[in-house]
Design a protein around this motif. Sequence first.
Motif, PDB file in Angstrom:
ATOM      1  N   ALA A  22       0.753  -1.111  -0.105  1.00 56.76           N
ATOM      2  CA  ALA A  22       0.012  -0.190   0.038  1.00 56.76           C
ATOM      3  C   ALA A  22       0.680   1.104  -0.068  1.00 56.76           C
ATOM      4  CB  ALA A  22      -0.961  -0.057   1.265  1.00 56.76           C
ATOM      5  N   GLY A  23       2.071   1.146   0.787  1.00 60.13           N
ATOM      6  CA  GLY A  23       2.984   2.362   0.842  1.00 60.13           C
ATOM      7  C   GLY A  23       3.457   2.459  -0.675  1.00 60.13           C
TER       8      GLY A  23
ATOM      9  N   GLY B 229      -5.011  -2.362   0.597  1.00 59.79           N
ATOM     10  CA  GLY B 229      -4.683  -2.874   2.134  1.00 59.79           C
ATOM     11  C   GLY B 229      -4.953  -1.812   3.070  1.00 59.79           C
ATOM     12  N   ASP B 230      -5.732  -2.063   3.990  1.00 58.65           N
ATOM     13  CA  ASP B 230      -6.060  -1.125   5.284  1.00 58.65           C
ATOM     14  C   ASP B 230      -4.940  -1.004   6.194  1.00 58.65           C
ATOM     15  OD1 ASP B 230      -8.349   0.112   4.209  1.00 58.65           O
ATOM     16  OD2 ASP B 230      -9.598  -1.965   4.706  1.00 58.65           O
TER      17      ASP B 230
ATOM     18  N   LYS C  65      -3.917   6.564   3.722  1.00 59.76           N
ATOM     19  CA  LYS C  65      -4.954   6.672   2.745  1.00 59.76           C
ATOM     20  C   LYS C  65      -4.600   7.451   1.382  1.00 59.76           C
ATOM     21  CE  LYS C  65      -7.600   4.637   5.402  1.00 59.76           C
ATOM     22  NZ  LYS C  65      -8.108   3.103   5.033  1.00 59.76           N
ATOM     23  N   LEU C  66      -4.646   6.589   0.276  1.00 58.10           N
ATOM     24  CA  LEU C  66      -4.001   7.114  -1.010  1.00 58.10           C
ATOM     25  C   LEU C  66      -4.972   8.522  -1.492  1.00 58.10           C
ATOM     26  CD1 LEU C  66      -2.661   5.070  -4.024  1.00 58.10           C
ATOM     27  CD2 LEU C  66      -4.358   6.919  -4.279  1.00 58.10           C
ATOM     28  N   ILE C  67      -6.259   8.274  -1.517  1.00 59.33           N
ATOM     29  CA  ILE C  67      -6.939   9.100  -1.941  1.00 59.33           C
ATOM     30  C   ILE C  67      -7.114  10.491  -1.359  1.00 59.33           C
ATOM     31  CG2 ILE C  67      -9.707   9.739  -2.282  1.00 59.33           C
ATOM     32  CD1 ILE C  67     -10.123   6.800  -3.077  1.00 59.33           C
TER      33      ILE C  67
ATOM     34  N   ARG D 167      -9.453  15.317 -11.219  1.00 55.18           N
ATOM     35  CA  ARG D 167     -10.639  14.632 -10.960  1.00 55.18           C
ATOM     36  C   ARG D 167     -10.114  12.948 -10.340  1.00 55.18           C
ATOM     37  NH1 ARG D 167     -15.355  17.382 -12.366  1.00 55.18           N
ATOM     38  NH2 ARG D 167     -15.024  18.609 -14.070  1.00 55.18           N
ATOM     39  N   ILE D 168     -11.056  12.787  -9.257  1.00 57.80           N
ATOM     40  CA  ILE D 168     -10.628  11.433  -8.608  1.00 57.80           C
ATOM     41  C   ILE D 168     -11.901  10.532  -8.611  1.00 57.80           C
ATOM     42  CG2 ILE D 168      -9.756  10.387  -6.584  1.00 57.80           C
ATOM     43  CD1 ILE D 168      -8.224  12.529  -5.949  1.00 57.80           C
ATOM     44  N   ILE D 169     -11.787   9.372  -9.069  1.00 59.24           N
ATOM     45  CA  ILE D 169     -12.758   8.499  -8.975  1.00 59.24           C
ATOM     46  C   ILE D 169     -12.301   7.136  -8.019  1.00 59.24           C
ATOM     47  CG2 ILE D 169     -14.255   6.655 -10.271  1.00 59.24           C
ATOM     48  CD1 ILE D 169     -13.038   9.660 -12.010  1.00 59.24           C
ATOM     49  N   GLY D 170     -13.185   7.032  -7.056  1.00 57.93           N
ATOM     50  CA  GLY D 170     -12.980   5.947  -6.226  1.00 57.93           C
ATOM     51  C   GLY D 170     -13.918   4.796  -6.328  1.00 57.93           C
TER      52      GLY D 170
END
Length: 415
Positions: free
Chosen positions: A264-265, A289-290, A315-317, A328-331
């Motif tokens: 994740a990092g 991954g959380d 948290k990437l976003i 623009r970000i789509i999750g």
Amino acid sequence: MPQIPNRHPTLWIRSSKSGSLEGRTIVLAVTGSIAAVRTVELARELIRRGADVYAVMSEAASWIINPMALHYATGNEVVTAISGKVEHVEFFGKEGRADLLLVAPATANTVGKMATGIDDTPVTTFATTAIGAGKPVMVVPAMHEDMYRHPAVADNLEKLRSWGIAIVGPRMEEGIAKISSNEEIVLETERMLKGHSLRGKKILITSGSTAEAVDPIRILTNRASGKTGAELALEAYRRGAEVTIVHRNRLGMGGIREIFAESAGQMTDAVLEELSEGYDVLISAAAIGDYTLEAAGTKIKSGGSPVISLTPTRKLITEARKAFPEIRIIGFKAETGIDREELFHRALQTLANSGLDMIVANDVSQGGMGTDENSVYLIRPDRKEHGNIRGPKSLIAGALMDEIAMMLSAGDKIK
């Protein structure tokens, strides 16, 4: 009695995979490389996407594959000699009916003739006409590596590029400049003929699962397959976008840039670094991954009950939105075991809290994770109704790209 259309049986497969090439006429020009044996299936893959395909062959190509095979593959008579029908003009004159001349495979000999205006075979006569008329041409080289490395061949390919001719491949394997895969040739064909709605846009996609090292052998991960992210990357590329995908899988399409990230990092760092290069859209489709952990330096011995201490991942976003407020970000929002109203409620909360422009929500307990199909809702803050898209992930990717194209078009008009 109703009349049965006079249609070759091979055309029963038309548009069986998609309609991406519907209404397009492609002339497949085949030259004397052993890779000519691949053209039967290539022609059929184009037809499966809706194209009308005609074949023209050099004499050398007919030594390797019988014209009857390409007649079967395309459902149309094969041009092996220019006749009184002036086939090259019929297809590629100023009023010609073809949309693309696809030279696959293209030998060093044919590439040289195309670059110098020699037309002593049916294929090169078609090429001279198409180039002279300014019609789209795509060349897929295939030859021995030593031939491909010859300075004159390199110069000839560069000359073709300077004329706006697309060069696809080759793949360098076993001392051979091999013809690109049929999948890549079809994708580049779709991009050339249909790549308009996202042309000039840069799209960054995260895909698949991340994995946290437990020790040098074991990892902590999830069930995400990356199929959705791959379909999103392919569809964005078809539509003309410049596409980069960050994942720990392998897509292997030459036009799509890939960045490997396992944890994740690593994914967050890679995305933030890449976004600094200037992108229009970030699609965060990865199941990041959380939790992470401090990996052991050596393999944890089997047996016993090892204790693993987990800590939350970044948290990437959140970091992307803070660093790049204009993008623009789509999750994506995956939940399990909840009804539709609760799914919408949680998705809208995430959409607002994370500053998203759109969110794709679904209940993965009903399917979707690791499968070829899914059922999702496309949720935007400016809409009361949230459309449900159900079917293959390629269909979902197409629907999402429709939304992104509209979103970017509206933004361009405001500017």
